[in-house]
Design a protein around this motif. Sequence first.
Motif, PDB file in Angstrom:
ATOM      1  N   GLN A 170       3.250  -7.497  -4.606  1.00  0.00           N
ATOM      2  CA  GLN A 170       3.590  -6.348  -3.770  1.00  0.00           C
ATOM      3  C   GLN A 170       3.398  -6.725  -2.304  1.00  0.00           C
ATOM      4  O   GLN A 170       2.373  -7.305  -1.935  1.00  0.00           O
ATOM      5  CB  GLN A 170       2.723  -5.152  -4.142  1.00  0.00           C
ATOM      6  N   TYR A 171       4.383  -6.424  -1.476  1.00  0.00           N
ATOM      7  CA  TYR A 171       4.315  -6.856  -0.088  1.00  0.00           C
ATOM      8  C   TYR A 171       4.926  -5.799   0.823  1.00  0.00           C
ATOM      9  O   TYR A 171       5.754  -4.991   0.394  1.00  0.00           O
ATOM     10  CB  TYR A 171       5.037  -8.194   0.100  1.00  0.00           C
ATOM     11  N   VAL A 172       4.484  -5.811   2.066  1.00  0.00           N
ATOM     12  CA  VAL A 172       5.036  -4.904   3.073  1.00  0.00           C
ATOM     13  C   VAL A 172       5.762  -5.674   4.168  1.00  0.00           C
ATOM     14  O   VAL A 172       6.436  -5.082   4.996  1.00  0.00           O
ATOM     15  CB  VAL A 172       3.932  -4.020   3.704  1.00  0.00           C
ATOM     16  N   SER A 173       5.611  -7.001   4.183  1.00  0.00           N
ATOM     17  CA  SER A 173       6.186  -7.825   5.244  1.00  0.00           C
ATOM     18  C   SER A 173       7.428  -8.537   4.724  1.00  0.00           C
ATOM     19  O   SER A 173       7.335  -9.355   3.807  1.00  0.00           O
ATOM     20  CB  SER A 173       5.164  -8.853   5.735  1.00  0.00           C
ATOM     21  N   PRO A 174       8.602  -8.247   5.278  1.00  0.00           N
ATOM     22  CA  PRO A 174       9.835  -8.868   4.795  1.00  0.00           C
ATOM     23  C   PRO A 174      10.113 -10.203   5.478  1.00  0.00           C
ATOM     24  O   PRO A 174       9.465 -10.587   6.442  1.00  0.00           O
ATOM     25  CB  PRO A 174      10.890  -7.837   5.178  1.00  0.00           C
ATOM     26  N   GLY A 175      11.123 -10.893   4.953  1.00  0.00           N
ATOM     27  CA  GLY A 175      11.559 -12.145   5.569  1.00  0.00           C
ATOM     28  C   GLY A 175      11.006 -13.354   4.842  1.00  0.00           C
ATOM     29  O   GLY A 175      10.657 -13.313   3.665  1.00  0.00           O
ATOM     30  N   TRP A 176      10.912 -14.460   5.567  1.00  0.00           N
ATOM     31  CA  TRP A 176      10.470 -15.731   4.997  1.00  0.00           C
ATOM     32  C   TRP A 176       8.962 -15.727   4.772  1.00  0.00           C
ATOM     33  O   TRP A 176       8.193 -15.370   5.648  1.00  0.00           O
ATOM     34  CB  TRP A 176      10.828 -16.882   5.926  1.00  0.00           C
TER      35      TRP A 176
END
Length: 552
Positions: free
Chosen positions: A118-124
Amino acid sequence: MVSKYFRQIIAGEESVELGRFKLNCDGVYAMREEGNSWLSSPILPVKTLRDEETGELTTEIAYTSGGQIRTQVIDADSLQGPQVARLSRFGVVIDPYNMRELSMYLQQARDQAVELVQYVSPGWHTTESGALVYRLASMNEPIDEGSKLVGEYLGDFDLSPYGTLGDWINNVKWLIQGRTNLEIALGVAFATIIAGYDAVQNTSLDIGGAAIAFVGPSSSGKSSALMAMLSVFGQPSNTKAGSLFLGFNSTQNAMVNSLSGNYGVGIGYDDIGGNIESTRFDQLIYSIGNGAEKRRLSSDPTLKGGSHFATWVYFTGEVSLGERLSTSSGLFVRLLEFQLPFTENAEHAQAIKTAFSNTYGTAALPFANYLQSLSLEQVRQKFAEAMAVFGTPEAYSPTIGRVQTKVAVILMAIRMYSELFTIDVDEQAIMDVLWNQFQGLALKADVATQSYAAITNWLSDNWTDFENTSPEKPNAYGWVQHIKGVQYVMIYQPQFDSLLEELNLPDATTVLTAFKNVGMSKYESQRLYFRYGASKIIVAAIDMTKEVKSIG
């Protein structure tokens, strides 16, 4: 997808065997030679969830209770030995004499389940196994090759794809292809992905973060261009929840915090005009360019580390953001300001808004996958070829070189998306516009070098008019004089103002301040101009002995 699979089991359409265990619509069984032993009502671990901050693992189970399929997240201990008895409180029916066997089944099934981050930070981002992934919305397919890792996005933005990639490409061909300025705007969006990749993969392109401002009068298509750009990543409509298209009404801290952990997903702020007077932007631009929130003193007092990111942020407005910033060149290598018309008319602008509000979030991942499929050497080669269009980096000052890097990566991105999505672009027209933009951006980023080069080039072209001049025999502009072994050209103040206007350079105060800071002119204390002789003739005294690296 997993829920559908469990429903098929409960419907009697599927069954699953894990070693010596079997799950069907009637329950979980331990298979033995003397016959199968029933362990519990149907239950299956479907996901393991990893907290990205703590690394702690929990398990999501699917089971039946009261004739209904339900799910529940449990801690790791609940699958251990006698602890499986806890599952009965959720409605799972358990054979108390076979809890050890049930525990073995659950642990074995859990090891086969997908692992959910689970994450809130998008991108690479780099996974625990060291794999580099570009993640947007929740992904049901494994994002780490060779593992069962899937991702669940819990952030504020709507990054889920809507429509098909084919429809998005058709919209680009219909509304953007053949419009050079819009093709460049789309290039800025894809360059954002490359900038994030460079930061995480350490490709040594040294792109860095950037604030990109599109400035122009009302109805020039700025907001339409912004929507098309944001559609690369996700929801571009400013009227929808989770939109990447934001109003310029947040505090600077809130704006920077929203970028935390973002490596290569663009965010846009529309209509900066109404707020530009009341807000100080210098620190915001520095933060975006540096990819870090300003560090603050904690109550200890010690410095608290701020959030980190590497992305490009887009702004639109009717007034120049650059004109409201301080004159520090450090700001202008972080802020690229384009004053371009984007749409042909109101109908074209509306068509862009309608099309891309109905098809979005499908292009970033294919582009990221294409980028990642290239070797680092191939990435660097594509970048070097784009850089070469704007001259040899060694020929420029470091400040101008940083501007060149950002303009070049836009061209690189255009070439890549054109190839990937088979979108025809007029590359020569694009290079012409980008070259003109590069010259203007370089002038803002390095006023001293660019202005000095322009003035001395003009003087060289007109040197025969200055050759035999002196204070006693000036020409219409002034004269040449040596002071302590240094050759100066003295230009009368009114003529200097006119020359700057003729050469499309900033005003005299801006230019002479820049010259003063780097020793390119002779000045008096507290004055930018030099007052010569008993009559105190006011002149701009330009040192002709300096060597500069500027755009030719």
